[in-house]
Design a protein around this motif. Structure first.
Motif, PDB file in Angstrom:
ATOM      1  N   LYS A  29     -26.378 -19.638 -13.081  1.00  0.00           N
ATOM      2  CA  LYS A  29     -25.324 -19.763 -14.093  1.00  0.00           C
ATOM      3  C   LYS A  29     -25.877 -20.411 -15.359  1.00  0.00           C
ATOM      4  O   LYS A  29     -25.674 -19.910 -16.466  1.00  0.00           O
ATOM      5  N   ALA A  30     -26.597 -21.494 -15.207  1.00  0.00           N
ATOM      6  CA  ALA A  30     -27.155 -22.203 -16.361  1.00  0.00           C
ATOM      7  C   ALA A  30     -28.148 -21.317 -17.117  1.00  0.00           C
ATOM      8  O   ALA A  30     -28.154 -21.282 -18.346  1.00  0.00           O
ATOM      9  N   ARG A  31     -28.975 -20.579 -16.372  1.00  0.00           N
ATOM     10  CA  ARG A  31     -29.971 -19.706 -17.002  1.00  0.00           C
ATOM     11  C   ARG A  31     -29.289 -18.582 -17.785  1.00  0.00           C
ATOM     12  O   ARG A  31     -29.679 -18.268 -18.901  1.00  0.00           O
ATOM     13  N   LEU A  32     -28.259 -17.974 -17.210  1.00  0.00           N
ATOM     14  CA  LEU A  32     -27.583 -16.864 -17.873  1.00  0.00           C
ATOM     15  C   LEU A  32     -26.827 -17.297 -19.122  1.00  0.00           C
ATOM     16  O   LEU A  32     -26.756 -16.563 -20.107  1.00  0.00           O
ATOM     17  N   ALA A  63      -3.541 -18.571 -19.249  1.00  0.00           N
ATOM     18  CA  ALA A  63      -4.272 -17.966 -18.133  1.00  0.00           C
ATOM     19  C   ALA A  63      -5.248 -16.918 -18.647  1.00  0.00           C
ATOM     20  O   ALA A  63      -6.351 -16.775 -18.120  1.00  0.00           O
ATOM     21  N   ARG A  64      -4.862 -16.200 -19.674  1.00  0.00           N
ATOM     22  CA  ARG A  64      -5.737 -15.178 -20.253  1.00  0.00           C
ATOM     23  C   ARG A  64      -7.034 -15.811 -20.765  1.00  0.00           C
ATOM     24  O   ARG A  64      -8.121 -15.283 -20.558  1.00  0.00           O
ATOM     25  N   ASP A  65      -6.919 -16.955 -21.449  1.00  0.00           N
ATOM     26  CA  ASP A  65      -8.100 -17.635 -21.971  1.00  0.00           C
ATOM     27  C   ASP A  65      -8.979 -18.171 -20.845  1.00  0.00           C
ATOM     28  O   ASP A  65     -10.204 -18.065 -20.893  1.00  0.00           O
ATOM     29  N   ALA A  66      -8.358 -18.739 -19.817  1.00  0.00           N
ATOM     30  CA  ALA A  66      -9.123 -19.235 -18.676  1.00  0.00           C
ATOM     31  C   ALA A  66      -9.852 -18.079 -17.994  1.00  0.00           C
ATOM     32  O   ALA A  66     -11.008 -18.214 -17.585  1.00  0.00           O
ATOM     33  N   GLY A  67      -9.200 -16.940 -17.901  1.00  0.00           N
ATOM     34  CA  GLY A  67      -9.817 -15.762 -17.297  1.00  0.00           C
ATOM     35  C   GLY A  67     -10.989 -15.239 -18.106  1.00  0.00           C
ATOM     36  O   GLY A  67     -11.978 -14.767 -17.548  1.00  0.00           O
ATOM     37  N   LYS A  68     -10.883 -15.344 -19.433  1.00  0.00           N
ATOM     38  CA  LYS A  68     -11.992 -14.913 -20.288  1.00  0.00           C
ATOM     39  C   LYS A  68     -13.224 -15.761 -20.039  1.00  0.00           C
ATOM     40  O   LYS A  68     -14.339 -15.251 -19.972  1.00  0.00           O
ATOM     41  N   VAL A  69     -13.013 -17.048 -19.913  1.00  0.00           N
ATOM     42  CA  VAL A  69     -14.138 -17.970 -19.690  1.00  0.00           C
ATOM     43  C   VAL A  69     -14.742 -17.748 -18.306  1.00  0.00           C
ATOM     44  O   VAL A  69     -15.935 -17.483 -18.176  1.00  0.00           O
ATOM     45  N   GLY A  70     -13.919 -17.813 -17.266  1.00  0.00           N
ATOM     46  CA  GLY A  70     -14.416 -17.657 -15.902  1.00  0.00           C
ATOM     47  C   GLY A  70     -14.943 -16.258 -15.629  1.00  0.00           C
ATOM     48  O   GLY A  70     -15.957 -16.079 -14.962  1.00  0.00           O
ATOM     49  N   GLY A  71     -14.258 -15.259 -16.157  1.00  0.00           N
ATOM     50  CA  GLY A  71     -14.674 -13.871 -15.949  1.00  0.00           C
ATOM     51  C   GLY A  71     -16.001 -13.564 -16.603  1.00  0.00           C
ATOM     52  O   GLY A  71     -16.830 -12.832 -16.055  1.00  0.00           O
ATOM     53  N   SER A  72     -16.205 -14.135 -17.766  1.00  0.00           N
ATOM     54  CA  SER A  72     -17.464 -13.935 -18.473  1.00  0.00           C
ATOM     55  C   SER A  72     -18.625 -14.515 -17.682  1.00  0.00           C
ATOM     56  O   SER A  72     -19.670 -13.874 -17.521  1.00  0.00           O
ATOM     57  N   ILE A  73     -18.438 -15.698 -17.164  1.00  0.00           N
ATOM     58  CA  ILE A  73     -19.494 -16.353 -16.387  1.00  0.00           C
ATOM     59  C   ILE A  73     -19.726 -15.605 -15.070  1.00  0.00           C
ATOM     60  O   ILE A  73     -20.847 -15.219 -14.748  1.00  0.00           O
ATOM     61  N   GLY A  74     -18.657 -15.374 -14.316  1.00  0.00           N
ATOM     62  CA  GLY A  74     -18.780 -14.710 -13.018  1.00  0.00           C
ATOM     63  C   GLY A  74     -19.287 -13.289 -13.144  1.00  0.00           C
ATOM     64  O   GLY A  74     -20.116 -12.840 -12.349  1.00  0.00           O
ATOM     65  N   ASN A  76     -21.218 -12.018 -15.486  1.00  0.00           N
ATOM     66  CA  ASN A  76     -22.652 -12.047 -15.790  1.00  0.00           C
ATOM     67  C   ASN A  76     -23.471 -12.405 -14.560  1.00  0.00           C
ATOM     68  O   ASN A  76     -24.555 -11.857 -14.346  1.00  0.00           O
ATOM     69  N   MET A  77     -22.957 -13.320 -13.743  1.00  0.00           N
ATOM     70  CA  MET A  77     -23.683 -13.710 -12.541  1.00  0.00           C
ATOM     71  C   MET A  77     -23.761 -12.548 -11.557  1.00  0.00           C
ATOM     72  O   MET A  77     -24.821 -12.275 -10.994  1.00  0.00           O
ATOM     73  N   VAL A  78     -22.662 -11.842 -11.358  1.00  0.00           N
ATOM     74  CA  VAL A  78     -22.661 -10.706 -10.431  1.00  0.00           C
ATOM     75  C   VAL A  78     -23.595  -9.615 -10.942  1.00  0.00           C
ATOM     76  O   VAL A  78     -24.387  -9.051 -10.178  1.00  0.00           O
ATOM     77  N   ARG A  79     -23.528  -9.324 -12.226  1.00  0.00           N
ATOM     78  CA  ARG A  79     -24.395  -8.306 -12.828  1.00  0.00           C
ATOM     79  C   ARG A  79     -25.871  -8.652 -12.587  1.00  0.00           C
ATOM     80  O   ARG A  79     -26.673  -7.802 -12.209  1.00  0.00           O
ATOM     81  N   GLU A  80     -26.215  -9.905 -12.799  1.00  0.00           N
ATOM     82  CA  GLU A  80     -27.602 -10.341 -12.612  1.00  0.00           C
ATOM     83  C   GLU A  80     -28.010 -10.275 -11.143  1.00  0.00           C
ATOM     84  O   GLU A  80     -29.133  -9.865 -10.819  1.00  0.00           O
ATOM     85  N   MET A  81     -27.120 -10.648 -10.231  1.00  0.00           N
ATOM     86  CA  MET A  81     -27.450 -10.585  -8.805  1.00  0.00           C
ATOM     87  C   MET A  81     -27.653  -9.137  -8.349  1.00  0.00           C
ATOM     88  O   MET A  81     -28.511  -8.864  -7.512  1.00  0.00           O
TER      89      MET A  81
END
Length: 94
Positions: A29-32, A63-74, A76-81
């Motif tokens: 997460k930190a690297r991405l 909730a939309r804003d929280a989803g943007k933040v969490g969704g962006s991180i998650g 990217n992590m799934v894509r990288e994995m």
């Protein structure tokens, strides 16, 4: 797995199936996100997206804003994995 937030026990929804994987996922997460510490990743993503996200309680954000933040991180992590797994499969065939 439960953790304590401000004296209240909160159930963690995302269960990690491999023991000891939390540290590696935090490093990914930190690297991405390109931050030195994974705990600051969500604040950096929120800042980039123009979302007011403060350390501590963020119960007042949409909730939309929280989803943007969490969704962006998650996301990217799934894509990288997936890329990592594809690379590993290609290397096994050689």
């Amino acid at each position: 797995m439960d953790f304590e937030k401000e004296g209240v026990k909160v159930a963690r929804r995302n269960k990690i199936l491999v023991p000891g994987a939390r540290e590696v996922l935090d490093q990914l997460k930190a690297r991405l996100i390109n931050v030195p510490n994974s705990t600051t990743a969500k604040y950096e993503v929120a800042k980039e997206q123009g979302i007011q996200f403060n350390k501590g309680d963020n119960g007042n954000i949409k909730a939309r804003d929280a989803g943007k933040v969490g969704g962006s991180i998650g996301g990217n992590m799934v894509r990288e994995m997936v890329k990592m797994a594809e690379h590993e499969l290609i290397n096994k065939k050689k």
